[in-house]
Write a protein that holds these residues in place. Structure first.
Motif, PDB file in Angstrom:
ATOM      1  N   PRO A 151     -11.467 -31.051  29.869  1.00 28.35           N
ATOM      2  CA  PRO A 151     -11.787 -31.888  28.708  1.00 28.35           C
ATOM      3  C   PRO A 151     -11.004 -31.440  27.483  1.00 28.35           C
ATOM      4  O   PRO A 151     -10.675 -30.260  27.331  1.00 28.35           O
ATOM      5  CB  PRO A 151     -13.288 -31.667  28.519  1.00 28.35           C
ATOM      6  CG  PRO A 151     -13.542 -30.310  29.091  1.00 28.35           C
ATOM      7  CD  PRO A 151     -12.577 -30.155  30.236  1.00 28.35           C
ATOM      8  N   ASN A 152     -10.708 -32.394  26.623  1.00 34.42           N
ATOM      9  CA  ASN A 152     -10.018 -32.071  25.385  1.00 34.42           C
ATOM     10  C   ASN A 152     -10.923 -31.219  24.507  1.00 34.42           C
ATOM     11  O   ASN A 152     -12.068 -31.592  24.255  1.00 34.42           O
ATOM     12  CB  ASN A 152      -9.622 -33.357  24.654  1.00 34.42           C
ATOM     13  CG  ASN A 152      -8.668 -33.096  23.513  1.00 34.42           C
ATOM     14  OD1 ASN A 152      -9.011 -32.417  22.558  1.00 34.42           O
ATOM     15  ND2 ASN A 152      -7.466 -33.645  23.607  1.00 34.42           N
ATOM     16  N   PRO A 153     -10.460 -30.055  24.047  1.00 29.95           N
ATOM     17  CA  PRO A 153     -11.352 -29.169  23.286  1.00 29.95           C
ATOM     18  C   PRO A 153     -11.811 -29.761  21.963  1.00 29.95           C
ATOM     19  O   PRO A 153     -12.858 -29.366  21.434  1.00 29.95           O
ATOM     20  CB  PRO A 153     -10.490 -27.923  23.050  1.00 29.95           C
ATOM     21  CG  PRO A 153      -9.085 -28.391  23.196  1.00 29.95           C
ATOM     22  CD  PRO A 153      -9.121 -29.484  24.212  1.00 29.95           C
TER      23      PRO A 153
ATOM     24  N   ASP B  34      -8.325 -51.064  22.830  1.00 28.94           N
ATOM     25  CA  ASP B  34      -7.136 -50.255  23.077  1.00 28.94           C
ATOM     26  C   ASP B  34      -7.451 -48.808  22.702  1.00 28.94           C
ATOM     27  O   ASP B  34      -7.137 -48.353  21.598  1.00 28.94           O
ATOM     28  CB  ASP B  34      -5.945 -50.788  22.268  1.00 28.94           C
ATOM     29  CG  ASP B  34      -4.631 -50.118  22.633  1.00 28.94           C
ATOM     30  OD1 ASP B  34      -4.624 -49.325  23.603  1.00 28.94           O
ATOM     31  OD2 ASP B  34      -3.612 -50.373  21.956  1.00 28.94           O
ATOM     32  N   THR B  35      -8.100 -48.106  23.621  1.00 25.21           N
ATOM     33  CA  THR B  35      -8.514 -46.727  23.375  1.00 25.21           C
ATOM     34  C   THR B  35      -7.295 -45.812  23.354  1.00 25.21           C
ATOM     35  O   THR B  35      -6.519 -45.799  24.316  1.00 25.21           O
ATOM     36  CB  THR B  35      -9.493 -46.262  24.464  1.00 25.21           C
ATOM     37  OG1 THR B  35     -10.596 -47.175  24.522  1.00 25.21           O
ATOM     38  CG2 THR B  35     -10.000 -44.859  24.189  1.00 25.21           C
ATOM     39  N   PRO B  36      -7.097 -45.041  22.297  1.00 24.03           N
ATOM     40  CA  PRO B  36      -5.914 -44.166  22.236  1.00 24.03           C
ATOM     41  C   PRO B  36      -5.937 -43.119  23.346  1.00 24.03           C
ATOM     42  O   PRO B  36      -6.997 -42.673  23.793  1.00 24.03           O
ATOM     43  CB  PRO B  36      -6.029 -43.500  20.858  1.00 24.03           C
ATOM     44  CG  PRO B  36      -6.953 -44.368  20.080  1.00 24.03           C
ATOM     45  CD  PRO B  36      -7.901 -44.967  21.063  1.00 24.03           C
ATOM     46  N   LEU B  37      -4.755 -42.719  23.785  1.00 23.24           N
ATOM     47  CA  LEU B  37      -4.650 -41.640  24.751  1.00 23.24           C
ATOM     48  C   LEU B  37      -5.187 -40.334  24.152  1.00 23.24           C
ATOM     49  O   LEU B  37      -5.047 -40.085  22.950  1.00 23.24           O
ATOM     50  CB  LEU B  37      -3.186 -41.420  25.141  1.00 23.24           C
ATOM     51  CG  LEU B  37      -2.566 -42.403  26.137  1.00 23.24           C
ATOM     52  CD1 LEU B  37      -1.068 -42.175  26.197  1.00 23.24           C
ATOM     53  CD2 LEU B  37      -3.175 -42.251  27.514  1.00 23.24           C
ATOM     54  N   ALA B  38      -5.797 -39.528  24.999  1.00 26.98           N
ATOM     55  CA  ALA B  38      -6.209 -38.197  24.564  1.00 26.98           C
ATOM     56  C   ALA B  38      -4.969 -37.366  24.243  1.00 26.98           C
ATOM     57  O   ALA B  38      -3.895 -37.567  24.819  1.00 26.98           O
ATOM     58  CB  ALA B  38      -7.024 -37.519  25.659  1.00 26.98           C
TER      59      ALA B  38
END
Length: 374
Positions: free
Chosen positions: A58-60, A77-81
């Motif tokens: 997971p992204n911290p 349009d969900t931004p990329l992690a």
């Protein structure tokens, strides 16, 4: 009951999060919980005999993915992690593997490295866990850590999740959108594909851009696999597969695993757990029509996103099987969709001889009798 070997789950992520809260992940899995989708009691009740268990970092900063709010047309349009650091990723991946081994030591599941391991687990009534790396942020560019993870039991990986990394580019969670959103594999990603071919690690092309899919298709000597993706023609999210990609999967004798997350099933691409079984069946029907009955399986994404209320969790796995049965799928075809197709492509990627089809089916039927007693 048809015993199910499933192509994708995020139970290790949930257990890792539980441990970070001071809870006991081994006890949670073995004794059961009301959290998430998978534990041992619910798996046994629903005939979920095993699957590919993801090591996902997971992204911290942001943690779980939060979908962009749909506009007036239902579009989002969900931004990329954001990309993440390798040292952090390696440490978290090691913690996931630690949980996996503690579970095995406590009798919660068996970590499977071969097709025979899976067959044995099915016969013995053990949960057959195959370690899968979803996004390879824990690996270095020169792949010095790949052998280490392989020796720890890693037998499947996806070069990217829905974020970019040194190996390639991922697709966003967006609707409607083509999967042709960014470049594909990098030079390091190409070397990763070659290394997986050599070692015998299954390559999963879910989450990668369409260009990356074609790069891997050209380089890989394995069947093309998308473990938890659906048909773009029915649900045009960027994560789903175009007809051209499905044709290539068919030509390679590959496999697509049905993803249960509602955004990938519904024609409107929305988060809505009231999604009916008919949406799942129409994707199966479409995939069978494009890839063939030998190339379609299940890739639930349990513990990875919102799924239909009719399933709810692993205990409801047979509700989908029954919906397919009522839609006209016979027991031989259900055996393929539920487990045999996965066992075929895993053995192929792992450089093993294909077992006799009837033997594999009989092993699954033995597992059914074990699960039905619980």
């Amino acid at each position: 009951m048809q015993a199910v070997f499933d192509g994708h789950n995020d139970v290790l992520l949930r257990l890792w999060e539980s441990r970070n809260k001071g809870e006991d992940p081994v006890k949670e899995f073995i004794e059961g919980t009301d959290q998430g989708h998978i534990d041992l009691p619910r798996s046994r009740k629903g005939g979920l005999a095993g699957g590919l268990c993801a090591i996902y970092i997971p992204n911290p900063a942001t943690g779980e993915t939060i979908f962009d709010e749909p506009d007036s047309n239902g579009h989002y349009d969900t931004p990329l992690a954001e990309p993440i650091d390798r040292t952090y990723s390696f440490d978290i991946a090691s913690e996931f593997i630690d949980i996996a081994y503690k579970l095995e030591r406590a009798g919660g599941w068996k970590i499977c490295r071969t097709g025979q391991d899976i067959d044995n687990a099915l016969v013995d009534g053990d949960f057959a866990a195959v370690l899968h790396m979803e996004g390879c942020e824990a690996l270095d560019k020169d792949l010095k850590a790949l052998e280490l993870f392989y020796q720890a039991g890693l037998r499947s990986l996806g070069p990217v999740w829905s974020r970019h990394n040194i190996f390639g580019h991922g697709v966003p969670f967006s609707y409607p959108m083509s999967p042709d959103t960014a470049p594909g594999l990098t030079d390091a990603g190409r070397e990763l594909i070659k290394a997986c071919n050599s070692l015998g690690i299954l390559i999963d092309l879910s989450h990668i851009t369409e260009k990356g899919f074609w790069h891997a298709a050209k380089l890989s000597n394995q069947p093309l696999i998308c473990s938890h993706s659906n048909a773009h023609a029915l649900t045009p999210v960027a994560r789903n597969l175009t007809d051209k990609q499905l044709d290539a999967i068919a030509e390679s004798n590959g496999l697509v695993g049905l993803n249960y997350v509602t955004t990938m099933l519904r024609a409107d691409g929305q988060v809505n757990t009231a999604t009916p079984f008919s949406d799942m069946v129409r994707h199966i029907d479409y995939l069978v029509g494009k890839v063939g009955i030998d190339g379609v399986a299940l890739g639930s994404d349990y513990d990875g996103g919102p799924i239909p209320d009719g399933i709810k969790d692993a205990a409801g796995t047979q509700n989908l099987v029954q919906a397919l049965r009522e839609a006209g799928y016979g027991e031989d075809d259900l055996a393929k969709i539920c487990r045999d197709n996965w066992l075929r492509v895993l053995r192929s990627a792992w450089h093993e001889k294909h077992e006799n089809k009837q033997l594999t089916t009989n092993v699954g039927l033995l597992a059914e009798s074990r699960h039905s007693d619980i």
